[in-house]
Write an enzyme that holds these catalytic residues in place. Sequence first.
Site, PDB file in Angstrom:
ATOM      1  N   CYS A  77       0.835  -1.210   0.000  1.00 25.86           N
ATOM      2  CA  CYS A  77       0.000   0.000   0.000  1.00 25.86           C
ATOM      3  C   CYS A  77       0.873   1.265   0.000  1.00 25.86           C
ATOM      4  O   CYS A  77       1.611   1.495  -0.941  1.00 25.86           O
ATOM      5  CB  CYS A  77      -1.016  -0.039   1.138  1.00 25.86           C
ATOM      6  SG  CYS A  77      -2.384   1.145   0.910  1.00 25.86           S
ATOM      7  N   HIS A 179      -3.896  -4.824  -0.021  1.00 22.75           N
ATOM      8  CA  HIS A 179      -3.451  -5.359   1.269  1.00 22.75           C
ATOM      9  C   HIS A 179      -3.527  -6.883   1.240  1.00 22.75           C
ATOM     10  O   HIS A 179      -4.608  -7.451   1.431  1.00 22.75           O
ATOM     11  CB  HIS A 179      -4.337  -4.821   2.401  1.00 22.75           C
ATOM     12  CG  HIS A 179      -4.109  -3.381   2.698  1.00 22.75           C
ATOM     13  ND1 HIS A 179      -3.123  -2.951   3.564  1.00 22.75           N
ATOM     14  CD2 HIS A 179      -4.717  -2.270   2.232  1.00 22.75           C
ATOM     15  CE1 HIS A 179      -3.137  -1.628   3.628  1.00 22.75           C
ATOM     16  NE2 HIS A 179      -4.097  -1.190   2.824  1.00 22.75           N
ATOM     17  N   GLU A 181      -2.592  -8.888   3.425  1.00 23.96           N
ATOM     18  CA  GLU A 181      -2.953  -9.373   4.762  1.00 23.96           C
ATOM     19  C   GLU A 181      -4.453  -9.318   5.017  1.00 23.96           C
ATOM     20  O   GLU A 181      -4.953  -9.892   5.986  1.00 23.96           O
ATOM     21  CB  GLU A 181      -2.197  -8.583   5.835  1.00 23.96           C
ATOM     22  CG  GLU A 181      -2.688  -7.187   6.117  1.00 23.96           C
ATOM     23  CD  GLU A 181      -2.243  -6.122   5.121  1.00 23.96           C
ATOM     24  OE1 GLU A 181      -2.513  -4.933   5.379  1.00 23.96           O
ATOM     25  OE2 GLU A 181      -1.622  -6.475   4.090  1.00 23.96           O
TER      26      GLU A 181
END
Length: 198
Positions: A77, A179, A181
């Site tokens: 990001c 992202h 994650e």
Amino acid sequence: MNLIIVKYNAGNIQSVLYALERIGVQAIVTDDHDAIKSADKVIFPGVGEASSAMRYLQERGLDKVLINLTQPVLGICLGMQLMCKYSEENNTPCLGIFDEVVSKFSPPAEESLKVPQIGWNNIYDLKTALFSNVPGNSYCYFVHSYYASIGLHTVATTDYIQPYSAALHRNNFYGVQFHPEKSAAVGEQILKNFILNV
């Protein structure tokens, strides 16, 4: 595996740690120069604003550490945007690892698209081992108002208002705008690929 997450004032660090734990990987969070230089792999996360993040890196000498790393590095990001050469966000010169410029989304008046882009979007034209076993048009989770242009180092593309770089790659440096994650099984595969395949 000595995996380091760079500690700085714009890191979305806890969610990255949780995602790594889910795939059985432990990481150390640090801003120590020697620890970062000696890592096997480095993750450079980020949420927030470009100029203050760059100032923080420069004040601590982390900018020079990052651009001179020779092991695989993954920017996430804002981390990826800071690896570009310039951001329109407060006219910020960045690390210059990638040649791409970071611009703010500017939707046409007749479109109802919101800025920031928040939510799931598909990625395509996937290149490099970072995307091994990731099907084209897989969906990932995005939260951002600024985007990196399509350029020499683009290895994945997304469309929102216009096509832009979902991922960048140059030498040992990788960056993803989304992202991983927060991107469920697709994101886990990309993290595994970074740890095992690049």
